[in-house]
Design an enzyme around this catalytic site. Structure first.
Site, PDB file in Angstrom:
ATOM      1  N   SER A   1       5.418  -6.853   3.325  1.00  0.00           N
ATOM      2  CA  SER A   1       5.973  -7.133   4.659  1.00  0.00           C
ATOM      3  C   SER A   1       6.752  -8.455   4.649  1.00  0.00           C
ATOM      4  O   SER A   1       6.528  -9.315   3.789  1.00  0.00           O
ATOM      5  CB  SER A   1       4.828  -7.208   5.669  1.00  0.00           C
TER       6      SER A   1
ATOM      7  N   GLU B   1      -4.936  -3.652  -2.035  1.00  0.00           N
ATOM      8  CA  GLU B   1      -6.388  -3.409  -2.028  1.00  0.00           C
ATOM      9  C   GLU B   1      -6.731  -2.135  -1.246  1.00  0.00           C
ATOM     10  O   GLU B   1      -7.858  -1.662  -1.287  1.00  0.00           O
ATOM     11  CB  GLU B   1      -7.125  -4.623  -1.440  1.00  0.00           C
TER      12      GLU B   1
ATOM     13  N   CYS C   1       9.513   1.832   3.471  1.00  0.00           N
ATOM     14  CA  CYS C   1      10.412   0.706   3.792  1.00  0.00           C
ATOM     15  C   CYS C   1      11.838   1.196   3.986  1.00  0.00           C
ATOM     16  O   CYS C   1      12.668   0.481   4.520  1.00  0.00           O
ATOM     17  CB  CYS C   1      10.372  -0.334   2.697  1.00  0.00           C
TER      18      CYS C   1
ATOM     19  N   GLU D   1       9.069  -3.909  13.098  1.00  0.00           N
ATOM     20  CA  GLU D   1       8.936  -2.804  12.146  1.00  0.00           C
ATOM     21  C   GLU D   1       7.634  -2.093  12.514  1.00  0.00           C
ATOM     22  O   GLU D   1       6.542  -2.635  12.297  1.00  0.00           O
ATOM     23  CB  GLU D   1       8.859  -3.338  10.710  1.00  0.00           C
TER      24      GLU D   1
ATOM     25  N   PHE E   1       0.812  -1.225   0.000  1.00  0.00           N
ATOM     26  CA  PHE E   1       0.000   0.000   0.000  1.00  0.00           C
ATOM     27  C   PHE E   1       0.843   1.271   0.000  1.00  0.00           C
ATOM     28  O   PHE E   1       0.371   2.327  -0.396  1.00  0.00           O
ATOM     29  CB  PHE E   1      -0.943   0.012   1.224  1.00  0.00           C
TER      30      PHE E   1
HETATM   31  P1  NAD Z   1       1.600  -6.568   3.029  1.00  0.00           P
HETATM   32  O1  NAD Z   1       2.655  -7.619   3.066  1.00  0.00           O
HETATM   33  O2  NAD Z   1       0.507  -6.628   4.029  1.00  0.00           O
HETATM   34  O3  NAD Z   1       0.862  -6.600   1.595  1.00  0.00           O
HETATM   35  C1  NAD Z   1       1.597  -6.592   0.388  1.00  0.00           C
HETATM   36  C2  NAD Z   1       0.760  -7.289  -0.689  1.00  0.00           C
HETATM   37  O4  NAD Z   1       0.537  -8.644  -0.298  1.00  0.00           O
HETATM   38  C3  NAD Z   1      -0.611  -6.654  -0.914  1.00  0.00           C
HETATM   39  O5  NAD Z   1      -0.888  -6.645  -2.293  1.00  0.00           O
HETATM   40  C4  NAD Z   1      -1.547  -7.583  -0.160  1.00  0.00           C
HETATM   41  O6  NAD Z   1      -2.839  -7.653  -0.728  1.00  0.00           O
HETATM   42  C5  NAD Z   1      -0.856  -8.934  -0.270  1.00  0.00           C
HETATM   43  N1  NAD Z   1      -1.118  -9.802   0.893  1.00  0.00           N
HETATM   44  C6  NAD Z   1      -1.325  -9.404   2.183  1.00  0.00           C
HETATM   45  N2  NAD Z   1      -1.514 -10.482   2.968  1.00  0.00           N
HETATM   46  C7  NAD Z   1      -1.422 -11.570   2.179  1.00  0.00           C
HETATM   47  C8  NAD Z   1      -1.513 -12.979   2.431  1.00  0.00           C
HETATM   48  N3  NAD Z   1      -1.744 -13.461   3.647  1.00  0.00           N
HETATM   49  N4  NAD Z   1      -1.353 -13.816   1.382  1.00  0.00           N
HETATM   50  C9  NAD Z   1      -1.121 -13.342   0.151  1.00  0.00           C
HETATM   51  N5  NAD Z   1      -1.012 -12.018  -0.139  1.00  0.00           N
HETATM   52  C10 NAD Z   1      -1.161 -11.145   0.857  1.00  0.00           C
HETATM   53  O7  NAD Z   1       2.344  -5.159   3.058  1.00  0.00           O
HETATM   54  P2  NAD Z   1       1.695  -3.714   3.176  1.00  0.00           P
HETATM   55  O8  NAD Z   1       1.166  -3.528   4.555  1.00  0.00           O
HETATM   56  O9  NAD Z   1       0.804  -3.448   2.034  1.00  0.00           O
HETATM   57  O10 NAD Z   1       3.006  -2.808   2.974  1.00  0.00           O
HETATM   58  C11 NAD Z   1       3.878  -2.442   4.002  1.00  0.00           C
HETATM   59  C12 NAD Z   1       5.050  -3.380   4.103  1.00  0.00           C
HETATM   60  O11 NAD Z   1       5.740  -3.421   2.854  1.00  0.00           O
HETATM   61  C13 NAD Z   1       6.086  -2.940   5.120  1.00  0.00           C
HETATM   62  O12 NAD Z   1       6.538  -4.071   5.815  1.00  0.00           O
HETATM   63  C14 NAD Z   1       7.196  -2.334   4.270  1.00  0.00           C
HETATM   64  O13 NAD Z   1       8.483  -2.353   4.856  1.00  0.00           O
HETATM   65  C15 NAD Z   1       7.138  -3.222   3.093  1.00  0.00           C
HETATM   66  N6  NAD Z   1       7.759  -2.587   1.933  1.00  0.00           N
HETATM   67  C16 NAD Z   1       8.988  -3.037   1.553  1.00  0.00           C
HETATM   68  C17 NAD Z   1       9.626  -2.437   0.496  1.00  0.00           C
HETATM   69  C18 NAD Z   1      10.981  -2.902   0.055  1.00  0.00           C
HETATM   70  O14 NAD Z   1      11.424  -2.443  -0.973  1.00  0.00           O
HETATM   71  N7  NAD Z   1      11.646  -3.798   0.757  1.00  0.00           N
HETATM   72  C19 NAD Z   1       9.007  -1.370  -0.187  1.00  0.00           C
HETATM   73  C20 NAD Z   1       7.745  -0.955   0.224  1.00  0.00           C
HETATM   74  C21 NAD Z   1       7.129  -1.577   1.296  1.00  0.00           C
END
Ligand code: NAD
Length: 500
Positions: free
Chosen positions: A227, A177, A282, A383, A150
């Site tokens: 994440s 989403e 991130c 985090e 997101f």
């Molecule tokens: P998230 O992991 O909750 O979601 C990321 C994606 O995975 C979304 O499209 C979501 O719909 C999907 N998803 C969520 N739960 C799922 C599941 N159980 N099974 C399958 N798919 C699933 O992450 P977020 O909250 O949207 O974003 C924040 C996180 O992203 C933070 O931890 C941040 O550090 C990380 N991030 C990392 C980078 C990087 O380059 N390393 C960059 C941006 C964000």
């Protein structure tokens, strides 16, 4: 009245057939403004089928055809910076200038993709044996998928699809989403730029959509950013299904400040990097490690600056920091600050009670600053992904380095010092994928790759740059002989071929 965000499949909007939708909230008002269709496995199959069909011609298209479309897309993106930034602010909450910054950094990767012909130049060795030449070429994979978080609804997809489609692949994006509108705007601009139908598709949804992409036999590679627990799951599941995977995870980025550093510059950098985008980056700095006797002075300088940050709705040009993405996330971030004193932290600033007049239902939290934070505390270990900066104290550089290297995360890190020798030592010794020297958020430019170490990235490839091109292509080596008609017949030889 809520708007509906639908899928984008085969070059057009496709209404969600599953009947399942999710709410999209404006974080500044707390109001549900939009409902987003959640794809069923069948709808994901339709998107993959459209991408597979499009690959038959797109995979064969010339570099000139692909890059001319990307140049047009680049111009459209440039002209629509504000429109995309407005969509981001309305659903993510970040301030408009920050949203514009995100679009600008995504555009850098489109720039790179416009010049993909340089990156896709193969290699040729002539006359490796008598009249034998060898060339190495790289070819696209087919249908590839991107699953994005997101916090950068425009930039992170742009870390992926411009390179993927420039290399000749077709793409299925599953954006977050929580803020899905920017991805649809991007799909419309790609179509306007002349991208053939089916080359870029968007399916919205949750785990159902993601799981289908991970198991679909026609998806050849998966790029994920999100994440750490989900990144680990994506890597394990997609790898078990035989796919190429890069899965970028979460972070806890440390900023080491040596006693010789310019403390005003270090404090400016710490505040900008910790509280920008309300800490939902991130690459945010979430832990400052103060070495030696400078701790008190540095914390005071950070406090003075942090207290002045203006918090408000992202579409108010005077706001410097917006709300958090959801109420649930806001409460989770607050819980770390509420529990900090009991964990042994010194609470210098507590932002948990912050409100914004006229926006009482927004997901607000103010600035928090925790000092003398023990490494055993949850505030240090997790985090937090909010505007909470932790400060840790060490006596020596070695102790600070050990502390940073003991973290399970290894995304970005920074050192602030005037000592070139110390900076170089840090650059060589620290266990992280991206290092800043007097630079707090060292996000690499498009032509260098982005990626962390340890629990911040699962897979072999970093994202974009040369790694991106390698990830979205596979190598082929061609050995050629054109015998001279005057040559005597080689005859049968069962020995292993040798070059002579
Ligand atoms: P998230 O992991 O909750 O979601 C990321 C994606 O995975 C979304 O499209 C979501 O719909 C999907 N998803 C969520 N739960 C799922 C599941 N159980 N099974 C399958 N798919 C699933 O992450 P977020 O909250 O949207 O974003 C924040 C996180 O992203 C933070 O931890 C941040 O550090 C990380 N991030 C990392 C980078 C990087 O380059 N390393 C960059 C941006 C964000």
């Amino acid at each position: 009245m809520t708007k509906t965000v639908n899928h984008w499949i085969g070059g057009k909007t496709v209404e969600g057939a599953s009947g399942t939708h999710g709410p999209v909230t404006n974080p500044a008002t707390g109001e549900v403004t939009t409902k987003v269709a959640f794809a069923s496995a069948d709808e994901v199959d339709a998107a993959v089928a459209a991408a597979k069909e499009a690959y038959l011609t797109w995979g064969q298209s010339s570099l000139a055809q692909r890059t001319s479309i990307l140049f047009k897309f680049r111009a459209l993106l440039d002209a629509n910076r504000d429109a995309i930034a407005e969509l981001i602010t309305a659903e993510h909450g970040k301030v408009h200038s920050d949203a514009l910054g995100e679009v600008a950094r995504g555009l850098e990767i489109v720039d790179l993709a416009c010049g993909i012909n340089v990156q896709l130049k193969g290699e040729l060795s002539t006359q490796v044996a008598s009249r034998v030449d060898v060339s190495s070429i790289r070819q696209p994979l087919g249908v590839v998928a991107g699953i994005t978080p997101f916090n950068f609804p425009a930039m992170v997809p742009m870390w992926m699809f411009p390179i993927a489609i420039a290399c000749g692949n077709t793409f299925v994006l599953k954006p977050s989403e929580k803020d899905p509108s920017a991805s649809i705007k991007i799909a419309e601009l790609l179509s306007e730029a002349g991208l053939p139908d089916g080359v870029f598709n968007v399916v919205h949804g949750d785990k159902v959509a993601v799981d289908r992409l991970l198991e679909h036999p026609d998806v050849k590679a998966v790029s994920f950013v999100g994440s750490t627990p989900i990144a680990r799951y994506i890597h394990t599941t997609a790898s078990a299904n035989g796919k190429r995977v890069q899965a970028l995870g979460g972070a806890k980025n440390h900023m080491l400040v040596l006693p010789d550093a310019d403390l005003d510059a270090a404090a400016d950098a710490a505040v900008s990097a910790a509280y920008g985008s309300a800490g939902e980056r991130c690459m945010a700095i979430s832990a400052v490690v103060a070495v030696g006797s400078i701790g008190d002075e540095l914390v005071e300088k950070i406090r003075e600056r942090a207290e002045k940050i203006k918090i408000g709705p992202g579409d108010d040009p005077t706001s410097e920091m917006g709300p958090l993405i959801t109420k649930v996330h806001r409460d989770k971030v607050a819980s770390y600050v509420e529990g900090a004193a009991a964990e042994g932290c010194e609470v210098v600033l507590d932002g948990t009670g912050h409100t914004v007049d006229g926006f009482e239902n927004g997901h607000w939290i103010g600035i928090s600053l925790l000092d003398k934070v023990p490494t055993s505390s949850k505030a240090y270990q997790d985090e937090i992904f909010g505007p909470v900066l932790t400060v840790l104290r060490t006596e020596t550089y070695e102790e600070a380095l050990d502390l940073i290297n003991a973290s399970p995360f290894g995304n970005g890190t920074a050192i602030f010092t005037r000592d070139g020798g110390a900076a170089r030592r840090f650059q060589m010794e620290v266990e992280a994928g991206m290092v800043g020297i007097n630079v707090p958020i060292p996000v690499p430019v498009g032509y260098h790759s982005f990626g962390g170490w340890k629990d911040s990235l699962f897979g072999d490839h970093h994202i974009y740059g040369n790694d991106g091109t390698h990830f979205y292509t596979r190598g082929k080596v061609v050995t050629t002989r054109w015998p001279d008609p005057a040559d005597a017949p080689a005859g049968v030889d069962l020995g292993f071929p040798r070059n002579h």
